[in-house]
Motif scaffolding. Structure first.
Motif, mmCIF file in Angstrom:
data_model
loop_
_atom_site.group_PDB
_atom_site.id
_atom_site.type_symbol
_atom_site.label_atom_id
_atom_site.label_comp_id
_atom_site.label_asym_id
_atom_site.label_seq_id
_atom_site.Cartn_x
_atom_site.Cartn_y
_atom_site.Cartn_z
ATOM 1 N N ASP A 21 39.897 40.668 110.744
ATOM 2 C CA ASP A 21 40.973 41.277 110.299
ATOM 3 C C ASP A 21 42.082 40.157 109.960
ATOM 4 O O ASP A 21 42.907 39.864 108.982
ATOM 5 C CB ASP A 21 41.597 42.010 111.411
ATOM 6 N N ALA B 222 44.787 36.500 102.436
ATOM 7 C CA ALA B 222 45.801 37.268 101.453
ATOM 8 C C ALA B 222 46.996 36.313 101.196
ATOM 9 O O ALA B 222 47.863 36.418 100.119
ATOM 10 C CB ALA B 222 46.139 38.669 102.092
ATOM 11 N N SER C 101 56.340 46.352 108.946
ATOM 12 C CA SER C 101 56.028 47.563 108.620
ATOM 13 C C SER C 101 54.459 47.726 108.867
ATOM 14 O O SER C 101 53.993 48.706 109.301
ATOM 15 C CB SER C 101 56.113 47.819 107.058
ATOM 16 N N LEU D 244 52.449 50.166 111.077
ATOM 17 C CA LEU D 244 51.328 51.124 110.591
ATOM 18 C C LEU D 244 50.224 50.855 111.839
ATOM 19 O O LEU D 244 49.446 51.885 112.107
ATOM 20 C CB LEU D 244 50.842 50.434 109.338
ATOM 21 N N LEU E 35 48.185 53.642 113.909
ATOM 22 C CA LEU E 35 46.778 53.939 113.820
ATOM 23 C C LEU E 35 46.110 53.872 115.253
ATOM 24 O O LEU E 35 45.165 54.174 115.382
ATOM 25 C CB LEU E 35 46.127 53.078 112.972
ATOM 26 N N HIS F 38 52.473 53.072 103.380
ATOM 27 C CA HIS F 38 51.866 52.120 104.151
ATOM 28 C C HIS F 38 50.727 51.489 103.659
ATOM 29 O O HIS F 38 49.853 51.511 104.896
ATOM 30 C CB HIS F 38 52.086 52.355 105.500
ATOM 31 N N LEU G 282 48.187 48.818 102.620
ATOM 32 C CA LEU G 282 48.285 47.382 102.596
ATOM 33 C C LEU G 282 47.662 47.057 101.261
ATOM 34 O O LEU G 282 46.757 46.683 100.903
ATOM 35 C CB LEU G 282 47.220 46.589 103.541
ATOM 36 N N HIS H 261 47.199 43.866 99.735
ATOM 37 C CA HIS H 261 46.378 42.843 99.621
ATOM 38 C C HIS H 261 45.056 43.160 99.736
ATOM 39 O O HIS H 261 43.990 42.389 99.700
ATOM 40 C CB HIS H 261 46.643 41.764 99.983
ATOM 41 N N ARG H 262 44.819 44.442 100.444
ATOM 42 C CA ARG H 262 43.528 44.866 100.840
ATOM 43 C C ARG H 262 42.988 45.861 100.107
ATOM 44 O O ARG H 262 43.748 46.625 99.254
ATOM 45 C CB ARG H 262 43.490 45.299 102.407
ATOM 46 N N GLU I 283 39.114 48.798 102.410
ATOM 47 C CA GLU I 283 39.596 47.695 103.721
ATOM 48 C C GLU I 283 40.856 48.683 104.637
ATOM 49 O O GLU I 283 40.867 48.646 105.580
ATOM 50 C CB GLU I 283 39.895 46.365 103.187
ATOM 51 N N LEU J 48 40.671 49.780 108.379
ATOM 52 C CA LEU J 48 41.599 49.247 109.346
ATOM 53 C C LEU J 48 41.538 50.161 110.485
ATOM 54 O O LEU J 48 41.915 49.903 111.882
ATOM 55 C CB LEU J 48 42.867 48.930 108.751
#
Lengths: 407, 227
Positions: A12, A19, A313, A317, A321, B95, B97, B99-100, B104, B108
């Motif tokens: 991760d 990125a 943010s 998230l 999750l 929400h 992401l 860049h994924r 992906e 997550l």
């Protein structure tokens, strides 16, 4: 289970770092430069201190020993007859002492302790001291001066090679072994050496140049009479820094007729000096490197705090999750550690390269230890993780209800 | 059948200054497979209620049970676990992401829940199939349209088959066509037994729900609520 979590988190983190390549590369560069600077500084200082101590050993020596070539080698002469001629001709001491920068020069000839049979009694068979307990040698007055020995006033001259007297000086341990008091009035005390009685004229105290505590010192001339001077050695003390120059000419001064019959050996003990040089240079390098690391740590911490704010943010998230606070903190700690590791690896390689290049340019032998090679990544990981602690705690403390509403 | 959500006298006050009482003694029951719309104007406390129902926040008063388990006295770790295993979220801001990739983004949720690696790919494919994004699995998040992002958010929310789905304005940023598609997806989920709670101020979304509860100034009202 735990390692799988770490692997997942690491994957991760690598996704996040890829990125944000620009930021990641800059932080890695900062770590690489600081760890590289530390590794290079320590490596160069270690190399330099070795070189400096070697150079100083050549320049600062202040003691030279002159011997016949075979002394100390496999072939040893025990020429009592003197058929091959004396090693040190008459006036050798005086000629050497006249050289510039020479402070003192004296002759010494070791005698076999078993043959010499030093004893308090004329028939020593039953009282023979252990051979390791004493050492018997002949020495001139100048030798005692050259090794900084302390001799009772008015007695040292008796050791002169021209002395006709049957006298002996004793070290403190030797005196004890032979049953002679090591202080007080020594009148009437005699010891037997080589079957001849000799008056004990004083107790010789060791200086900082030689341990004479076990010495039974007889006049040099007497020792030569017993053994010839094939094993004699001349100790030459010079002014500090004069050793190199004196060593060039001392053989000619001692034996103008045949300098090739002598070998000059430089003696210097710079262990303390080398340790001192290494310590001082190491401290300097360590201080500079530590300051750089602190700055890098602050840079990482600052960057990570900015990252936490910009990723609020995402943190919300992750909590939504189901990520725990510890899970969120772990992500940022791993990110810092990963940046540190990669930067540290690069920095370690960079530092090693600098050490090699600097050494090559200066003609030094590069000193690169395994510890130094491992220092880069180890320090990198440490600084990365430590610098990420505060940002991680801050990230973990963000309320998910608040974070999730941040766009 | 155990009720999905049982809230009694739920309150949430934020310390000031000034002190704000965002929710006042709200009571609400939600059954499994039921679609509830919580309707109200901005500032009425809708998001506060959703955060409490999703265990993202803790109430300052009242009790709150999920499938019969009282949550207000639970440890933080236990609340994290329930949120991870039983609750799915869909947000108005998606929400996603950016860049994924789509895969992906869904993954997550699976790594957060420590799902074994061997079953992850299948779960991701299944979830993307449900929302019709299988063809975009390799697309990067930021390249998706609003409707695709919302469908991706739903896929991420349902990939582990939660028992409660909480959606905050899920159609707020979508045009009519995409909004209908998202509501259809939520209907499908409810039909599998998932309790769906949607916060909205959109009358069309309210009309979609089995039951509408109105929230005004922190007070839950209406014939379908218990207040």
């Amino acid at each position: 289970m735990v390692w799988r979590s770490v692997v997942d988190d690491l994957a991760d983190v690598l996704l996040e770092l890829s990125a944000r390549r620009g930021r990641a590369l800059l932080l890695m560069l900062a770590v690489a430069l600081s760890t590289g600077a530390l590794v290079a500084a320590v490596g160069v200082s270690t190399t330099a201190s070795e070189q400096i101590s070697a150079d100083m050993a050549a320049q600062v020596l202040d003691e030279i020993t002159l011997t016949a070539p075979e002394v100390g080698g496999e072939v040893e002469s025990d020429d009592r007859s003197g058929a091959a001629g004396p090693v040190f001709t008459e006036g050798a001491e005086a000629r050497v002492q006249e050289l510039d920068m020479v402070e003192s020069a004296g002759l010494r000839l070791d005698l076999d302790v078993v043959d010499s049979r030093p004893s308090r009694f004329e028939t020593p068979e039953t009282e023979q001291p252990a051979s390791a307990a004493v050492q018997v040698f002949g020495a001139t007055e100048s030798y005692l001066e050259a090794v900084s020995a302390t001799v009772p006033g008015g007695t040292a001259w008796m050791m002169s090679s021209e002395s006709p007297y049957q006298v002996v000086l004793l070290g403190e341990v030797a005196a004890q072994e032979l049953g002679v008091p090591s202080s007080g009035d020594l009148s009437g005390y005699r010891v037997w050496v080589n079957g001849h009685a000799a008056e004990v004229v004083g107790i010789v105290r060791s200086g900082d140049r030689a341990d004479l505590s076990r010495a039974v010192v007889v006049p040099y001339a007497e020792a030569v009479t017993r053994r010839g001077d094939g094993q004699s050695r001349m100790t030459v003390r010079t002014e500090l820094g004069g050793g190199g120059a004196v060593a060039e000419v001392v053989r000619v001064a001692a034996r103008p007729d045949a300098p090739e019959k002598l070998v000059a050996t430089r003696i210097v003990d710079l262990r303390d000096l080398r340790t001192g040089v290494q310590t001082q240079l190491g401290r300097m390098a360590g201080t500079v490197g530590t300051l750089l690391l602190l700055l890098t740590g602050l840079l990482i911490a600052n960057s990570m705090v900015v990252a936490v704010v910009s990723r609020t943010s995402e943190i919300g998230l992750r909590r939504a999750l189901g990520a725990s606070r510890a899970g969120v903190a772990r992500i940022f700690l791993l990110e810092g550690g990963s940046l540190g590791l990669m930067g540290g690896l690069a920095g370690g390689a960079l530092g090693a390269w600098v050490v090699v290049v600097v050494s090559a340019v200066n003609g030094w032998g590069a000193v690169l230890t395994g510890v130094l090679a491992a220092a880069g990544p180890t320090i990198g990981v440490t600084i990365g993780v430590v610098a990420s602690i505060y940002p991680s705690v801050r990230a973990a403390g963000i309320s998910p209800a608040t974070a999730i509403r941040v766009d | 059948m155990t009720r999905a959500i049982t809230a009694r006298g739920l309150s949430r006050t934020f310390d000031g200054p000034p002190t704000v009482q965002a929710l006042r003694s709200a009571s609400l029951d939600v059954e499994q497979g039921e679609k509830i719309a919580i309707l109200g104007p901005s500032g009425a406390g809708k998001s506060t209620l959703l955060n409490l129902l999703g265990l993202l926040d803790e109430p300052t008063g009242g009790t709150f049970e999920i499938f019969g388990r009282e949550t207000t006295a639970m440890s933080r770790r236990e609340r994290d676990r329930i949120r991870r295993d039983s609750i799915g979220f869909v947000f108005q801001a998606y929400h996603v992401l950016g860049h994924r990739t789509v895969s992906e983004n869904v993954l997550l949720k699976l790594t957060t829940a420590r799902v074994p690696a061997a079953s992850r790919a299948r779960l991701v494919d299944d979830a993307l199939g449900v929302v019709g994004l299988a063809d975009l699995a390799g697309a990067v998040g930021r390249t998706l349209s609003g409707g695709e992002k919302q469908r991706l958010a739903i896929a991420r929310a349902v990939v582990l088959r939660p028992r409660i789905m909480l959606a905050d304005e899920p159609t707020g940023n979508l045009d009519a066509g995409n909004a209908d598609a998202v509501l259809a997806l939520l209907t499908d989920l409810a039909e599998t037994g998932i309790a769906v709670v949607v916060i909205t101020h959109d009358p069309r979304t309210a009309a979609w729900a089995d039951r509408v509860v109105e929230l005004d100034a922190g007070v839950l009202e209406g014939p379908d609520g218990l207040a």
